[in-house]
Structures are given as structure tokens and as C-alpha cells.
Design a protein around this motif. Sequence first.
Motif, short mmCIF file in Angstrom:
data_model
loop_
_atom_site.label_atom_id
_atom_site.label_comp_id
_atom_site.label_asym_id
_atom_site.label_seq_id
_atom_site.Cartn_x
_atom_site.Cartn_y
_atom_site.Cartn_z
N THR A 104 40.34 36.41 45.63
CA THR A 104 40.03 35.29 44.15
C THR A 104 38.73 34.98 44.98
O THR A 104 38.09 34.46 46.00
CB THR A 104 41.07 34.00 44.23
OG1 THR A 104 42.42 33.74 44.03
CG2 THR A 104 40.48 32.47 43.82
N ASP A 105 38.12 34.63 43.27
CA ASP A 105 36.17 34.49 43.89
C ASP A 105 35.91 32.63 44.03
O ASP A 105 36.21 32.72 42.33
CB ASP A 105 35.34 35.80 42.97
CG ASP A 105 34.13 35.29 42.80
OD1 ASP A 105 33.69 34.06 43.78
OD2 ASP A 105 33.52 36.34 43.02
N SER A 106 35.96 32.65 45.54
CA SER A 106 35.80 31.64 45.17
C SER A 106 34.69 30.96 44.20
O SER A 106 34.86 29.42 43.92
CB SER A 106 35.14 31.44 47.11
OG SER A 106 34.09 31.24 47.28
N GLU A 107 33.54 31.54 44.15
CA GLU A 107 32.89 30.77 43.31
C GLU A 107 33.27 31.13 41.38
O GLU A 107 32.95 29.91 40.90
CB GLU A 107 31.49 31.98 43.47
CG GLU A 107 30.70 31.56 43.60
CD GLU A 107 29.15 32.54 44.53
OE1 GLU A 107 28.79 32.46 43.68
OE2 GLU A 107 29.11 32.28 45.23
N THR A 108 33.72 31.91 41.11
CA THR A 108 33.79 32.10 39.89
C THR A 108 35.89 31.03 39.31
O THR A 108 36.07 31.20 38.18
CB THR A 108 33.86 33.52 39.36
OG1 THR A 108 34.40 34.85 39.82
CG2 THR A 108 32.33 33.56 39.14
N SER A 109 36.31 31.62 39.95
CA SER A 109 37.92 31.72 40.30
C SER A 109 38.61 32.39 39.61
O SER A 109 39.47 32.11 38.64
CB SER A 109 38.40 29.89 39.27
OG SER A 109 37.34 28.90 40.55
#
Length: 188
Positions: A104-109
Amino acid sequence: MAGSIDAPRLWEGADFYTGPVGTALPTSLATAMSTVPAWKAAGLLSEDGASESRDEDSTDFYDWRGQLIRTKRSKHKRQIKVTCLEDNLVVFGLVNGSGSTFTTDSETSVNTRTVKAPKSEKLSFVLELEDGGITRRRHIPTGEVTEVGEVTLGPSDLQAFELTITIYPSVDGTLYVDIDNDPTNVAA
């Protein structure tokens, strides 16, 4: 009439857990499976329940008169089938095996799933069943997801993951161990 109307079981609830081979099982039914962090719950299960299948070869031996004198049993195989209703990280790992990843990309979810060809992976499993105040924990020390049923992706059927777990015996031949608090099954 022999028997007791309290003895038959209707398993109205169930949970399914997986962990690495060798993961310790809580020694008491009063201790929740979640107290051992290595055990991971697969989430909601289908109302169809779980099923156990058995398969083995047998060879019959007869004397000269054609009377059966012995049966040799071999190639015993036991499997349990469960259907998981959640598409969570635990089920993703069981369906796709080791090597597949979920990030999971923490910035874009945004989630990214990379699915690779499954490899053999032995795990431990627990199927915990409930009938009112009766609990049965079936511990499978070593097993493997050997079949994943067809997954429907559409608007008319619920997405579900049917898993077939093949159970491997331990050195002493043990396939699984059930522990329960059923008062109708007390050993004398």
C-alpha cells in the motif's frame, strides 16, 4: 432408546486461522486464539461450513476358498475445505502463496497486488467451531493449500475463495488434534 439429545452438534459459528508450522496453540479453550500473534484469522467464512474428505486405497486378500481374510489400507489422504468470504491479506496469502506481494502506498492509499505462480508452502491451521457453549478447536500442525476453487468476479455472486487444505501426518501419524469442552464426550 440409547443416546442423548445433547450429544449431536450443530456448529453455528466458526473461525479459521493459519500460522507458521510449529506455532504454539493456546493450551486452554478459555484463551483466545488472538492472544498468539502468529495465528492469523482468515475472516468471515461461508455459511456452508467446512467439510472433511478422506481418501485411501485398499487391497483385499482372499484365501483359496474366496473368503476375505485381510484388507491392506494405504495412501490415506485427508483434506478440509473452507470457503473464505473476505479478500484480506491472510486470504490473499493462502490463495496466492509465498512470493506474491501486497503493498500500500502510504501517500495515495493505493494497493498493489503482485501475484506470482504459487509454490508449495506448508502451514499450520486451526478450525474453531462453536455450538452454544461448546467449542472445538481442530489443530492441523502441518497442511497446505493444495487447491483454490474458481473465484467469481461479478455483480450477482459474492466473491468467495474455496480453499482445500491437504493435511500431512506427523512422524507418529497424527493428522490433527481436536480439543473441546463437550461434556457429552468425557473419557472414562
